[in-house]
Structure formats: structure tokens, C-alpha cells
Scaffold this motif. Sequence first.
Motif, PDB file in Angstrom:
ATOM      1  N   ASP A  15      31.867 -41.505   8.684  1.00 59.58           N
ATOM      2  CA  ASP A  15      30.707 -42.273   8.235  1.00 59.58           C
ATOM      3  C   ASP A  15      30.890 -42.647   6.771  1.00 59.58           C
ATOM      4  O   ASP A  15      31.352 -41.842   5.973  1.00 59.58           O
ATOM      5  N   GLY A  16      30.529 -43.855   6.426  1.00 61.76           N
ATOM      6  CA  GLY A  16      30.593 -44.310   5.040  1.00 61.76           C
ATOM      7  C   GLY A  16      31.822 -45.120   4.724  1.00 61.76           C
ATOM      8  O   GLY A  16      31.748 -46.120   4.020  1.00 61.76           O
ATOM      9  N   MET A  17      32.989 -44.704   5.231  1.00 66.56           N
ATOM     10  CA  MET A  17      34.229 -45.430   4.982  1.00 66.56           C
ATOM     11  C   MET A  17      35.312 -44.883   5.908  1.00 66.56           C
ATOM     12  O   MET A  17      35.465 -43.674   6.040  1.00 66.56           O
ATOM     13  N   ALA A  18      36.052 -45.772   6.508  1.00 66.95           N
ATOM     14  CA  ALA A  18      37.160 -45.350   7.363  1.00 66.95           C
ATOM     15  C   ALA A  18      38.269 -44.749   6.513  1.00 66.95           C
ATOM     16  O   ALA A  18      38.474 -45.137   5.362  1.00 66.95           O
ATOM     17  N   GLY A  19      38.990 -43.816   7.080  1.00 65.53           N
ATOM     18  CA  GLY A  19      40.103 -43.203   6.371  1.00 65.53           C
ATOM     19  C   GLY A  19      41.161 -44.208   5.953  1.00 65.53           C
ATOM     20  O   GLY A  19      41.784 -44.051   4.906  1.00 65.53           O
ATOM     21  N   THR A  20      41.366 -45.241   6.757  1.00 66.63           N
ATOM     22  CA  THR A  20      42.363 -46.261   6.400  1.00 66.63           C
ATOM     23  C   THR A  20      41.945 -47.011   5.138  1.00 66.63           C
ATOM     24  O   THR A  20      42.788 -47.326   4.295  1.00 66.63           O
ATOM     25  N   GLU A  21      40.660 -47.283   4.989  1.00 69.67           N
ATOM     26  CA  GLU A  21      40.167 -47.952   3.781  1.00 69.67           C
ATOM     27  C   GLU A  21      40.263 -47.007   2.582  1.00 69.67           C
ATOM     28  O   GLU A  21      40.664 -47.420   1.483  1.00 69.67           O
ATOM     29  N   LEU A  22      39.915 -45.760   2.786  1.00 64.44           N
ATOM     30  CA  LEU A  22      40.017 -44.781   1.713  1.00 64.44           C
ATOM     31  C   LEU A  22      41.466 -44.642   1.250  1.00 64.44           C
ATOM     32  O   LEU A  22      41.739 -44.577   0.057  1.00 64.44           O
ATOM     33  N   SER A  23      42.380 -44.635   2.190  1.00 68.36           N
ATOM     34  CA  SER A  23      43.797 -44.552   1.855  1.00 68.36           C
ATOM     35  C   SER A  23      44.231 -45.714   0.971  1.00 68.36           C
ATOM     36  O   SER A  23      44.940 -45.523  -0.018  1.00 68.36           O
ATOM     37  N   LYS A  24      43.804 -46.902   1.317  1.00 63.23           N
ATOM     38  CA  LYS A  24      44.164 -48.083   0.520  1.00 63.23           C
ATOM     39  C   LYS A  24      43.624 -47.977  -0.900  1.00 63.23           C
ATOM     40  O   LYS A  24      44.298 -48.334  -1.858  1.00 63.23           O
ATOM     41  N   ARG A  25      42.430 -47.448  -1.037  1.00 60.07           N
ATOM     42  CA  ARG A  25      41.804 -47.339  -2.364  1.00 60.07           C
ATOM     43  C   ARG A  25      42.377 -46.196  -3.200  1.00 60.07           C
ATOM     44  O   ARG A  25      42.323 -46.243  -4.428  1.00 60.07           O
ATOM     45  N   LEU A  26      42.924 -45.179  -2.534  1.00 61.85           N
ATOM     46  CA  LEU A  26      43.450 -44.018  -3.254  1.00 61.85           C
ATOM     47  C   LEU A  26      44.975 -43.954  -3.249  1.00 61.85           C
ATOM     48  O   LEU A  26      45.554 -42.976  -3.727  1.00 61.85           O
ATOM     49  N   ARG A  27      45.619 -44.957  -2.723  1.00 61.27           N
ATOM     50  CA  ARG A  27      47.074 -44.902  -2.545  1.00 61.27           C
ATOM     51  C   ARG A  27      47.820 -44.569  -3.836  1.00 61.27           C
ATOM     52  O   ARG A  27      48.782 -43.807  -3.830  1.00 61.27           O
ATOM     53  N   GLU A  28      47.386 -45.117  -4.950  1.00 63.64           N
ATOM     54  CA  GLU A  28      48.073 -44.833  -6.212  1.00 63.64           C
ATOM     55  C   GLU A  28      47.832 -43.404  -6.701  1.00 63.64           C
ATOM     56  O   GLU A  28      48.561 -42.902  -7.550  1.00 63.64           O
TER      57      GLU A  28
END
Length: 126
Positions: free
Chosen positions: A60-73
Motif C-alpha cells: 500500500d502506498g507505493m509498489a516496490g518496483t517504484e520504490l526501487s527506482k527512487r532509491l536505486r542510487e
Amino acid sequence: MYYNCSIVDDEQHAIEALNDYIKEIHFLKVTNVFNNPLDALKTIGNGEKVDFLFLDIDMDGMAGTELSKRLREKARFVIYASSNLEHEVRMLDSSYECYLGKPISMKRFASTIETIVRLNNLPIAN
């Protein structure tokens, strides 16, 4: 020496399983646990780099794939721990290092970590 790990999953039993598995590997240490991906984004995004980031996909709130993209660095290695099928995950995000299908066994977990460490020539102190 240890490698720090962050777990992001909205299911407590999944967090507990990963936490237990990480404790069994002498060179890993859990430094952050989140049951809310938005909290993880804020904390990890503003903090130190994470060696291993374990992510669920459906949260809920954000998919893990989106979180991964935002935290990749901020994440050295992204490992999805999900009940989604791996080919579905790969279609959403092909930049992760590994996929662990739920339910995860200790044998599969340990093998995955050992493979990542070996392939990346990471030092391990006993």
C-alpha cells in the motif's frame, strides 16, 4: 565487517522471516525495517547507502518496483522478495540483482546472498 540490510514489506511475517534469515548470515546486519514504503523512501532517501535492500512488490502506498527506482542510487543491491512471478517483476523493473519468491527458504536466501557476494568479489570477514 558487515553489510547493512533494509527490509521493506507490508506483511509482518515476511519481515520477521527475512530478519531471521539475515541474522543467520554472519556478515549481514539489519539496519532498517519498514512496513510502509513511504517511510522507507524518506529514511533511506535521506540516509546512508544501503548494501542490500529487500523489497516486496505489492504494498500500500507505493509498489516496490517504484520504490526501487527512487532509491536505486542509495542501494548497492536490490533483492525483490515477493509472491509475484519473477517474469512479471522483470517486466516492471529489470534493474534488480535478484528475486526471491515467497515463501522464501533459508537455503534459497543463503544461496542468493552467497552468489551476489561471490559475483561482486565482496570481502567477508569472519
